[in-house]
Design an enzyme around this catalytic site. Structure first.
Site, PDB file in Angstrom:
ATOM      1  CE  LYS A 145      -3.402  -2.700  -0.282  1.00  0.00           C
ATOM      2  NZ  LYS A 145      -4.361  -3.225   0.664  1.00  0.00           N
TER       3      LYS A 145
HETATM    4  C1  LIG Z   1      -5.383  -4.180   1.000  1.00  0.00           C
HETATM    5  C2  LIG Z   1      -6.849  -4.023   0.906  1.00  0.00           C
HETATM    6  C3  LIG Z   1      -7.701  -4.436   1.932  1.00  0.00           C
HETATM    7  C4  LIG Z   1      -7.241  -5.232   3.123  1.00  0.00           C
HETATM    8  O1  LIG Z   1      -6.194  -4.689   3.817  1.00  0.00           O
HETATM    9  P1  LIG Z   1      -5.255  -5.671   4.712  1.00  0.00           P
HETATM   10  O2  LIG Z   1      -4.399  -4.713   5.455  1.00  0.00           O
HETATM   11  O3  LIG Z   1      -4.504  -6.530   3.762  1.00  0.00           O
HETATM   12  O4  LIG Z   1      -6.158  -6.440   5.593  1.00  0.00           O
HETATM   13  C5  LIG Z   1      -9.045  -4.160   1.806  1.00  0.00           C
HETATM   14  N1  LIG Z   1      -9.550  -3.538   0.722  1.00  0.00           N
HETATM   15  C6  LIG Z   1      -8.758  -3.150  -0.296  1.00  0.00           C
HETATM   16  C7  LIG Z   1      -9.360  -2.453  -1.457  1.00  0.00           C
HETATM   17  C8  LIG Z   1      -7.386  -3.395  -0.240  1.00  0.00           C
HETATM   18  O5  LIG Z   1      -6.613  -3.040  -1.265  1.00  0.00           O
END
Ligand SMILES: *Cc1c(COP(=O)(O)O)cnc(C)c1O
Length: 391
Positions: free
Chosen positions: A187
């Site tokens: 992210k």
């Molecule tokens: C990464 C992501 C999640 C989940 O996040 P985690 O930290 O991996 O639990 C949820 N929704 C979207 C759109 C994502 O890209």
């Protein structure tokens, strides 16, 4: 590096430097490894960065979405509207609370929630709407907010892609009633695992703080300070806390976030320009009112024009050690949803047509300009329409 550079180029990845490492080591040498002073400091800095009153740190982005569902008070007999072009967790969070996710189709140009489809799906059972800022572009919040206001619904942003983005100048994180983020390494900034929900409502923030700590109304540090052992569990909660170790990393990463996003935008601009010369490989649309955070750079592979389909392009890039990816299999096509909610092919034609064509090109702050060039040069080489001179 040359075009024959053997190092694989991944679609995403983290940027961690000496300052990050020092911050984590400092916590390891302190008294508090978890739920110490770094949690609050990170929450306050994060809230300020996205113009929100409150930020609540959680164990990961999925926990953040789950906490947002609890704060939105969705439960059995409630429906939650979720665009189908997303990671399954966006919809799973409603299931965790016993609610039913109702998946909706997206707009063809941006693959963001189509407000017309959202409005059509609203029924007396609807309790909340989830907006997914797919690829890092903010959703159409003006339209979604109006629908939510007219029908008394809570608007939840799955902003996991969009940290650092803006809509008409307003930061993502301030656009919905509850805004969920993830700090997974791919992210826009990372804490290893981690998540956050922002809101302007202090009562909702309190619900989520209790929820992340087993439903207990005080934490270990409060009790230590008061010299008391007594606590009560008021509601069923989870252990969704984020540790001081993670929050220390979050603080140093947050300082670098503007630079990370700037670098992502530069890479996107380079791709945009290069793809002008590659027929049939089309970037998604970006709206004028959006400052895109470019968690992903998604193109559509138009087989007729490009001379190859998405799967063939994926394989050819892979042959050149370029690891593209596909985001996402529409949620309504996953077996769990088909079996549980009776969804399936034909439900959401715009998303399904897109699913056959989308490919995420590598984008992350550590990509070197030479690596970006390797991607564009490889596209020009392996896409038949780019290499065949017009008759
Ligand atoms: C990464 C992501 C999640 C989940 O996040 P985690 O930290 O991996 O639990 C949820 N929704 C979207 C759109 C994502 O890209």
């Amino acid at each position: 590096m040359t075009e024959d550079d053997p190092n694989p180029i991944h679609y995403g990845g983290q940027s961690v430097d000496e300052a990050d490492i020092e911050a984590v080591v400092e916590v390891l040498e302190s008294d508090w490894l978890t739920t110490g002073p770094k949690v609050e400091t990170f929450e306050e800095a994060f809230a300020e960065a996205v113009d929100a009153e409150e930020a609540v740190a959680l164990a990961n982005g999925t926990a953040a979405l789950h906490a947002a569902m609890r704060a939105a008070n969705v439960g059995q007999d409630d429906d939650v509207l979720v665009p189908t072009m997303t990671f399954a967790a966006s919809a799973n969070a409603a299931l965790f609370e016993g609610a039913t996710p109702i998946l909706t189709d997206v707009r063809p140009g941006t693959l963001l929630a189509d407000p017309e489809r959202v409005l059509e799906a609203v029924t007396p059972e609807t309790e909340a709407v989830v907006a997914v800022d797919y690829t890092g572009q903010p959703s159409d919040y003006a339209a979604l907010r109006e629908i939510c206001a007219d029908h008394d619904l809570t608007l939840v942003a799955d902003a996991c892609h969009a940290l650092g983005g803006r809509l008409n100048g307003d930061p993502v994180g301030s656009l919905a009633d509850l805004n969920a983020f993830s700090f997974h390494p791919v992210k826009n900034m990372t804490t290893g695992e981690g998540g956050m929900v922002t809101t302007d409502d202090p009562d909702l923030a309190e619900v989520m703080r209790v929820f992340r700590n087993h439903g207990i109304t005080s934490d270990h540090r409060d009790r230590a300070e008061r010299g008391s052992w007594y606590y009560e569990m008021e509601d069923l909660g989870y252990n969704y806390r984020l540790s001081d170790i993670h929050c220390a990393l979050g603080l140093t990463q947050l300082e670098k976030l503007p630079g990370f996003v700037e670098r992502r935008r530069q890479i996107a601009a380079t791709y945009d320009q290069a793809l002008d010369d590659v027929p049939g490989i089309e970037p998604l649309e970006v709206r004028d009112d959006a400052a895109h955070a470019y968690h992903l750079y998604v193109v559509r592979v138009r087989e007729d024009e490009a001379g190859l389909d998405r799967d063939a392009l994926f394989d050819r890039l892979r042959d050149h050690d370029i690891h593209a990816n596909v985001h996402y299999i529409p949620v309504h096509l996953h077996p769990h949803y088909r079996n549980r909610l009776g969804t399936g092919p034909g439900d959401h034609p715009v998303a399904e047509e897109a699913y056959d064509e989308i490919l995420s090109l590598p984008i992350h702050p550590c990509l070197e300009p030479s690596q970006v060039e390797r991607v564009t040069a490889t596209l020009a080489k392996v896409v038949p329409a780019a290499t065949t001179p017009p008759p």
